[in-house]
Design a protein around this motif. Structure first.
Motif, PDB file in Angstrom:
ATOM      1  N   ASP A 139      21.899   9.154  72.562  1.00 21.72           N
ATOM      2  CA  ASP A 139      21.868   9.204  71.099  1.00 21.72           C
ATOM      3  C   ASP A 139      23.295   9.261  70.588  1.00 21.72           C
ATOM      4  O   ASP A 139      24.140   9.948  71.160  1.00 21.72           O
ATOM      5  CB  ASP A 139      21.126  10.446  70.600  1.00 21.72           C
ATOM      6  N   SER A 140      23.539   8.573  69.498  1.00 24.25           N
ATOM      7  CA  SER A 140      24.850   8.611  68.861  1.00 24.25           C
ATOM      8  C   SER A 140      24.698   9.151  67.449  1.00 24.25           C
ATOM      9  O   SER A 140      23.772   8.789  66.732  1.00 24.25           O
ATOM     10  CB  SER A 140      25.460   7.208  68.804  1.00 24.25           C
ATOM     11  N   SER A 141      25.635  10.021  67.078  1.00 28.47           N
ATOM     12  CA  SER A 141      25.622  10.607  65.746  1.00 28.47           C
ATOM     13  C   SER A 141      27.001  10.505  65.125  1.00 28.47           C
ATOM     14  O   SER A 141      28.011  10.669  65.813  1.00 28.47           O
ATOM     15  CB  SER A 141      25.240  12.098  65.807  1.00 28.47           C
ATOM     16  N   SER A 142      27.024  10.260  63.813  1.00 29.32           N
ATOM     17  CA  SER A 142      28.289  10.344  63.091  1.00 29.32           C
ATOM     18  C   SER A 142      28.469  11.805  62.700  1.00 29.32           C
ATOM     19  O   SER A 142      27.504  12.545  62.519  1.00 29.32           O
ATOM     20  CB  SER A 142      28.277   9.437  61.865  1.00 29.32           C
ATOM     21  N   PRO A 170      18.341   6.054  63.784  1.00 31.78           N
ATOM     22  CA  PRO A 170      17.141   6.882  63.958  1.00 31.78           C
ATOM     23  C   PRO A 170      15.913   6.030  64.255  1.00 31.78           C
ATOM     24  O   PRO A 170      15.731   4.964  63.681  1.00 31.78           O
ATOM     25  CB  PRO A 170      17.005   7.604  62.620  1.00 31.78           C
ATOM     26  N   LYS A 171      15.098   6.529  65.188  1.00 34.46           N
ATOM     27  CA  LYS A 171      13.905   5.794  65.591  1.00 34.46           C
ATOM     28  C   LYS A 171      12.631   6.377  64.989  1.00 34.46           C
ATOM     29  O   LYS A 171      11.570   5.777  65.068  1.00 34.46           O
ATOM     30  CB  LYS A 171      13.799   5.776  67.117  1.00 34.46           C
ATOM     31  N   ALA A 191      11.949  12.368  62.306  1.00 32.91           N
ATOM     32  CA  ALA A 191      12.678  13.563  62.747  1.00 32.91           C
ATOM     33  C   ALA A 191      14.152  13.246  62.973  1.00 32.91           C
ATOM     34  O   ALA A 191      15.021  14.050  62.646  1.00 32.91           O
ATOM     35  CB  ALA A 191      12.056  14.127  64.014  1.00 32.91           C
ATOM     36  N   GLU A 192      14.443  12.072  63.511  1.00 31.95           N
ATOM     37  CA  GLU A 192      15.832  11.692  63.767  1.00 31.95           C
ATOM     38  C   GLU A 192      16.584  11.352  62.479  1.00 31.95           C
ATOM     39  O   GLU A 192      17.799  11.265  62.485  1.00 31.95           O
ATOM     40  CB  GLU A 192      15.885  10.511  64.737  1.00 31.95           C
ATOM     41  N   ARG A 193      15.864  11.165  61.387  1.00 35.87           N
ATOM     42  CA  ARG A 193      16.521  10.882  60.112  1.00 35.87           C
ATOM     43  C   ARG A 193      17.084  12.134  59.457  1.00 35.87           C
ATOM     44  O   ARG A 193      17.884  12.048  58.535  1.00 35.87           O
ATOM     45  CB  ARG A 193      15.538  10.210  59.143  1.00 35.87           C
ATOM     46  N   LYS A 194      16.661  13.311  59.932  1.00 36.11           N
ATOM     47  CA  LYS A 194      17.143  14.564  59.368  1.00 36.11           C
ATOM     48  C   LYS A 194      18.511  14.903  59.936  1.00 36.11           C
ATOM     49  O   LYS A 194      18.722  14.842  61.141  1.00 36.11           O
ATOM     50  CB  LYS A 194      16.176  15.706  59.682  1.00 36.11           C
TER      51      LYS A 194
END
Length: 122
Positions: free
Chosen positions: A61-64, A80-81, A84-87
Motif C-alpha cells: 500500500d502507498s500513502s501520501s 484506495p480499493k 475503508a481505504e478512502r478514510k
C-alpha cells in the motif's frame, strides 16, 4: 510547609518527562507491531517526507503524507480499493527511543485509537 509539599510533588513529576525526538522518525525504513484483541500484526514500511510504502500480508500500500507537526502526520491511501481505504489515518508519535517510537493512530474524525510500536530497520 504546603510550599515544600508542592515543590516536592512538582519535582517528582519533572523526572518523568517523555522523550519525543519525532523528527528522527520522519523518514527511513521501519517495521511496526500493533496488538489488537490479543493478536499482534506486523508490517514493514519505507517513509520519505511525502510518501510511505507499506508491506502487510504480502500486499503493498502507498500513502501520501501530510505532516501536521514533527510528531503528527495524516496518511491518505493513494489508490484506495474500498471505502475503508478512502478514510485518512491520523498518527501521533507519543514517545521515542534511539531505535523506536510508540504511536497512536485512528481514522480521522473517529475517537477510537489504537497503539503500536515502530522500530528502525537501518
Amino acid at each position: 510547609m504546603k510550599f515544600c509539599y508542592a515543590f516536592l510533588l512538582l519535582s517528582m513529576f519533572s523526572c518523568f518527562q517523555t522523550t519525543r525526538n519525532c523528527s528522527d522518525y520522519r523518514t527511513g525504513e521501519f517495521y511496526s507491531e500493533v496488538t489488537i484483541d490479543g493478536e499482534t500484526y506486523t508490517s514493514k514500511f519505507k517513509r520519505t517526507d511525502k510518501l510511505q510504502i507499506e508491506t502487510y500480508n504480502s500486499k503493498i500500500d502507498s500513502s501520501s503524507l501530510r505532516w501536521i507537526n514533527d510528531c503528527e502526520v495524516v496518511f491518505r491511501t493513494i489508490n484506495p480499493k474500498n471505502m475503508a481505504e478512502r478514510k485518512d489515518i491520523h498518527l501521533k508519535i507519543l514517545t521515542t527511543t534511539d531505535s523506536s517510537y510508540t504511536y497512536e493512530y485512528s481514522y480521522v474524525g473517529e475517537t477510537k485509537k489504537q497503539k503500536g510500536v515502530a522500530y528502525r530497520m537501518k
